[in-house]
Design an enzyme around this catalytic site. Sequence first.
Site, short mmCIF file in Angstrom:
data_model
loop_
_atom_site.label_atom_id
_atom_site.label_comp_id
_atom_site.label_asym_id
_atom_site.label_seq_id
_atom_site.Cartn_x
_atom_site.Cartn_y
_atom_site.Cartn_z
N GLU A 85 -32.01 54.50 -6.36
CA GLU A 85 -32.55 53.77 -7.50
C GLU A 85 -32.00 52.35 -7.60
O GLU A 85 -30.77 52.16 -7.61
CB GLU A 85 -32.20 54.55 -8.79
CG GLU A 85 -32.80 53.94 -10.04
CD GLU A 85 -32.59 54.82 -11.28
OE1 GLU A 85 -32.54 56.06 -11.17
OE2 GLU A 85 -32.47 54.23 -12.37
N LYS A 271 -28.26 61.19 -18.26
CA LYS A 271 -28.83 60.92 -16.93
C LYS A 271 -28.33 59.57 -16.43
O LYS A 271 -28.02 59.40 -15.25
CB LYS A 271 -30.36 60.97 -17.00
CG LYS A 271 -31.06 60.92 -15.65
CD LYS A 271 -31.32 59.53 -15.13
CE LYS A 271 -32.09 59.57 -13.82
NZ LYS A 271 -32.30 58.25 -13.23
N ASP A 287 -20.41 68.22 -3.88
CA ASP A 287 -21.56 69.01 -4.32
C ASP A 287 -22.06 68.45 -5.66
O ASP A 287 -21.54 68.78 -6.72
CB ASP A 287 -21.10 70.47 -4.45
CG ASP A 287 -22.21 71.41 -4.86
OD1 ASP A 287 -23.27 70.94 -5.32
OD2 ASP A 287 -22.00 72.63 -4.74
N HIS A 385 -34.47 45.74 -14.21
CA HIS A 385 -34.94 46.77 -13.29
C HIS A 385 -36.05 46.25 -12.40
O HIS A 385 -36.12 46.56 -11.23
CB HIS A 385 -35.48 47.90 -14.15
CG HIS A 385 -35.28 49.26 -13.55
ND1 HIS A 385 -34.04 49.84 -13.48
CD2 HIS A 385 -36.14 50.12 -13.00
CE1 HIS A 385 -34.17 51.03 -12.92
NE2 HIS A 385 -35.43 51.22 -12.62
C1 MEV Z 1 -32.47 55.30 -15.74
O1 MEV Z 1 -32.23 55.84 -14.47
C2 MEV Z 1 -31.30 55.57 -16.66
C3 MEV Z 1 -31.50 55.14 -18.12
O2 MEV Z 1 -32.69 55.73 -18.63
C4 MEV Z 1 -30.29 55.62 -18.88
C5 MEV Z 1 -30.41 55.46 -20.38
O3 MEV Z 1 -31.54 55.41 -20.91
O4 MEV Z 1 -29.34 55.41 -21.02
C6 MEV Z 1 -31.68 53.66 -18.22
#
Ligand code: MEV
Length: 435
Positions: A85, A271, A287, A385
């Site tokens: 990513e 995430k 792992d 991004h």
């Molecule tokens: C994207 O890979 C991760 C985000 O969505 C994390 C977040 O929203 O805090 C940008």
Amino acid sequence: MTESEGSRLPGFYNLPRQERLAQLARASGLDAASLAAIGGGAGLTAEQADHMIENAVGVYGLPLGIAVNFLVNDREVLVPMVIEEPSVVAGASFMAKLAREGGGFRAGADEPLMIGQMQVLGLTADQLAGAQQALLDRRSEILAAADEVDPVIQKLGGGARGLEVRPLPKTDAGPMLIVHLIYDTRDAMGANAVNTAVEWLAPLVEEITGGRVHLRILSNLADRRLARSECSVPVEALAFEEFGGEQVRDGIIEAWAFAEADPYRAATHNKGIMNGVDAVVMATANDWRAIEAGAHAYAARQGRYRSLSQWWVGEAGALCGRLEMPMAVGIVGGATRVHPTARACLALMGVERAAELAEIIVSVGLAQNLAALRALATEGIQRGHMGLHARQVAIAAGAEGESVERIARQLVAESAVRLDRAEQLVRAEASGEMS
Ligand code: MEV
């Protein structure tokens, strides 16, 4: 890591890849074999892969980047990250730079205690308490038996540490007794040692309880093996463009509060943390599924899924953050030792103990969380991004060499980071006119 350069490699981002590698060689002092494993195509071979899994037919590549600026417990660390990513490595590096202004990351890790579970069936609800007591009465004998299994771990100072027994009188499969063996796995992740130990103990547990031991397997909710990291960013360091430092700080805390209160947001928030965590876990061939499972189970430990991190206003108005989570990673055994790139990545970080690796990983997770919250609380995630994403779209449309950058810039300038537009631009370049 050489003293002169540390982990601050200004301009690293803008160098061509080969020059980056040369700078990495100077800054890290890594030997030629490690450098070749990191950047010179001498990573895992198909032959080695064939010994790792069944039906192997090849190896699968992913980008390996280096996050710069990390200062963890006063130690300079160049952090290898394996991830597909865009923005993740840049985000971690930038936030590590901000955290340095407050002294870097302060991190710690628990003793490497893993939990092996045994599920005892075949007892009535009335027999559970007696069986539980019988096990506890013979605790020393059980721990001594567990210690027979792995003399190497035992010699290194690890081995069985404790026994816990929980009755579950009502389950879908009737009453059961759950036995936890607490086992110190030292610098190993420890799944093999723990699984072997609980399999070995099962007959003894059956004899003591009169029940039948069904499952014998480690738990990925490694809540005895937590790692934690904190940072404090001076409020002035948070200001950028039209955004004031206090505004950014408060926006980040409001964003965190959303995750703390709402599981839908917490999943995405966590995430973002795992973007950083997993990338280092992958770089060291640990792992990552185990780490993911542990992280999310830990996030839900109070009965509701919540943020793994906390953000608050600290002394002198600084933005303070903390991340704590299970971190069952090893630096010996398993793929970590077999995979040449993983070995080189461990050498790059100069970690000598699994706990040190865990401390770096949680620090990267915290930095990654800060990167996401800062972007979300200010300009939004897409602006940063899109620049990197646009490169991928340009490549997917067939752009090569210098035209990747040119087309990516054009896509961003037009706010049209789309494959169809990228294909038009590639065709236009091929026919000599950039529209
Ligand atoms: C994207 O890979 C991760 C985000 O969505 C994390 C977040 O929203 O805090 C940008």
